[in-house]
Design a protein around this motif. Structure first.
Motif, short mmCIF file in Angstrom:
data_model
loop_
_atom_site.label_atom_id
_atom_site.label_comp_id
_atom_site.label_asym_id
_atom_site.label_seq_id
_atom_site.Cartn_x
_atom_site.Cartn_y
_atom_site.Cartn_z
N GLY A 69 -49.22 -1.24 -29.52
CA GLY A 69 -49.65 -2.10 -28.43
C GLY A 69 -50.20 -1.34 -27.24
N GLY B 293 -40.62 -11.12 -26.26
CA GLY B 293 -41.55 -10.44 -27.15
C GLY B 293 -40.92 -10.15 -28.50
N GLY C 297 -42.69 -8.66 -31.05
CA GLY C 297 -43.43 -7.63 -31.76
C GLY C 297 -42.45 -6.59 -32.30
N ASP D 223 -40.56 -15.79 -27.74
CA ASP D 223 -41.94 -15.49 -28.08
C ASP D 223 -42.66 -16.82 -28.28
OD1 ASP D 223 -44.39 -14.46 -29.61
OD2 ASP D 223 -43.29 -12.59 -29.31
N ARG E 139 -44.74 -17.08 -31.14
CA ARG E 139 -45.19 -17.03 -32.52
C ARG E 139 -44.03 -17.32 -33.46
NH1 ARG E 139 -50.22 -14.70 -33.50
NH2 ARG E 139 -49.74 -15.42 -35.60
N ARG F 197 -43.27 -14.52 -36.12
CA ARG F 197 -42.51 -13.37 -35.63
C ARG F 197 -41.06 -13.74 -35.32
NH1 ARG F 197 -46.25 -9.49 -31.83
NH2 ARG F 197 -47.93 -9.16 -33.35
N SER G 174 -42.69 -7.71 -23.98
CA SER G 174 -43.76 -8.64 -24.37
C SER G 174 -45.07 -7.95 -24.68
CB SER G 174 -43.97 -9.67 -23.27
OG SER G 174 -44.26 -9.05 -22.03
N GLY G 175 -45.26 -6.74 -24.20
CA GLY G 175 -46.47 -6.01 -24.54
C GLY G 175 -47.70 -6.56 -23.84
N PHE H 96 -54.45 -6.74 -35.64
CA PHE H 96 -53.35 -6.42 -34.73
C PHE H 96 -53.60 -7.02 -33.35
CE2 PHE H 96 -51.51 -3.19 -31.73
CZ PHE H 96 -50.18 -3.53 -31.95
N ARG I 97 -53.27 -10.79 -33.54
CA ARG I 97 -52.03 -11.24 -34.17
C ARG I 97 -52.34 -12.23 -35.29
NH1 ARG I 97 -48.07 -12.05 -28.86
NH2 ARG I 97 -48.41 -9.97 -28.02
N VAL J 203 -47.86 -7.91 -37.51
CA VAL J 203 -47.01 -7.27 -36.50
C VAL J 203 -47.50 -5.84 -36.27
CG1 VAL J 203 -44.67 -6.52 -35.94
CG2 VAL J 203 -45.04 -8.73 -37.07
N ARG J 204 -47.57 -5.04 -37.32
CA ARG J 204 -48.15 -3.70 -37.24
C ARG J 204 -48.96 -3.44 -38.50
NH1 ARG J 204 -46.06 0.27 -33.60
NH2 ARG J 204 -45.33 -0.85 -31.76
#
Length: 378
Positions: free
Chosen positions: A39, A192, A194, A216, A218, A221, A261-262, A364, A367, A372-373
């Motif tokens: 991130g 967050g 993530g 979050d 999402r 996630r 939260s990024g 990424f 999203r 996620v990654r």
């Protein structure tokens, strides 16, 4: 060699760049086996880091095999499999001697952001050279300065896909719980879901927290962190977060609130409700119980406006912050991984060859497809 570079204008591309070479006796060269998106790259990709130059090699988190060592490297040999911490530290300056490796005075490749932050920033992989960074791990090979300080042998039983998260995401998450001084019986809220937020939640559980709640927007996630970390999940789109957190903490509010939260790419996407990106942090301050701890695991540049200083002072909150964790926690995390106490490979939702780096970063950033990654292999 091939490397994934920032190309300017919200773009990345694979380019041919010079092979890295040993420059100092404490350096080593690593052939990369895995690298992952981070991130912290998003502000750069979105043009919010004016110090960046086209051609910068990205990649904060990577794992590989040692192919060459400097004459003063003692802990590593050719053919060792190692994971490398994202922050570059000398191990000898005042900050390193205090255990603050991510604040190292000497781990930098050049000019740093002293005018913006008041003091020089530490170096790191995949950061712009003009911010003291080094060429990153989205490449075939990487030069690792101060190799005995920042690189660690990976136990044979730990897979590449698991161990690569020990470079930065897992240390950051576990540092979040450590900074919050999470203790048995605590109620912990994490903004967050993530990779870092999920690992923070898992660390809070490991430290004995009574309840851990992740916030979050999402559902994919939130389902993942509930399933793998065994914690509670709140989608802020559907509930009054402050009311729910009070209800789940005996009316007091969580003991520890962590903003993980990024930085989403789109300026108007949650957790940003305005350009400065402080919405999640403000909510954490308002949610935290009186006398509690707010932890900021932040990767955004610049400033945050409308910070609720009055609430912070009147409630007697402690605020602790870190952009990244030094390497001191990596050996313990690798040992936990070897004992299956720390499982991370589910966070690698997508795997791609390095040539598809642009596709991976688009997934990424947006999203999309439950990303996620993304893990890259050269």
């Amino acid at each position: 060699m091939r490397a994934l570079c920032w190309a300017g204008a919200d773009a990345v591309e694979v380019r041919r760049v010079p092979d890295p070479e040993l420059r100092n006796a404490q350096d080593m060269i690593v052939r990369v086996r895995r690298s992952i998106t981070c991130g912290a790259d998003l502000p750069l990709l979105d043009g919010r880091v004016p110090e960046a130059s086209a051609g910068e090699v990205l990649g904060r988190e990577f794992l590989g095999e040692v192919v060459e060592v400097g004459t003063e490297v003692r802990r590593h040999r050719v053919a060792d499999r190692v994971v490398v911490g994202a922050a570059v530290a000398c191990g000898a300056c005042w900050f390193c001697r205090q255990g603050l490796l991510a604040c190292c005075d000497n781990g930098t490749s050049g000019v740093t952001a002293e005018p913006e932050w008041g003091q020089p920033s530490a170096g790191g992989f995949g950061r712009p050279a003009r911010l003291g960074g080094f060429a990153g791990g989205h490449a075939e090979f990487v030069r690792v300065p101060y190799a005995d300080v920042g690189a660690f042998a990976v136990p044979e039983s730990v897979s590449d896909d698991r161990a690569v998260f020990a470079a930065d995401a897992a240390p950051a998450g576990w540092y979040g719980a450590e900074l919050g001084e999470v203790a048995p019986g605590d109620v912990v809220a994490v903004w967050g879901a993530g990779a870092v937020g999920q690992l923070t939640a898992g660390a809070a559980v490991a430290r004995g927290a009574d309840r851990v709640i992740v916030v979050d927007d999402r559902d994919d996630r939130l389902s993942m962190v509930a399933r793998h970390a065994g914690v509670e999940a709140l989608n802020h789109r559907y509930v009054d977060v402050l009311a729910e957190l009070r209800e789940r903490s005996g009316g007091r509010g969580p003991d520890v609130c962590v903003d993980a939260s990024g930085v989403p790419a789109e300026p108007n996407r949650w957790p940003l409700t305005e350009a400065d990106g402080g919405a999640a942090l403000r909510e954490a301050v308002h949610a935290c119980r009186k006398g509690g701890v707010v932890v900021v695991l932040d990767a955004r540049p610049g400033v945050v406006d409308r910070f609720p200083l009055g609430a912070l002072a009147d409630k007697g909150l402690a605020v602790r912050a870190a952009r990244r964790r030094g390497a001191t926690a990596i050996p313990e995390l690798l040992a936990r991984m070897a004992r299956d106490e720390l499982v991370t490979e589910h966070l690698a939702t997508h795997r791609m060859p390095l040539e598809r780096g642009a596709d991976g970063y688009a997934l990424f950033r947006d999203r999309a497809d439950g990303c996620v990654r993304v893990v890259f292999t050269p």
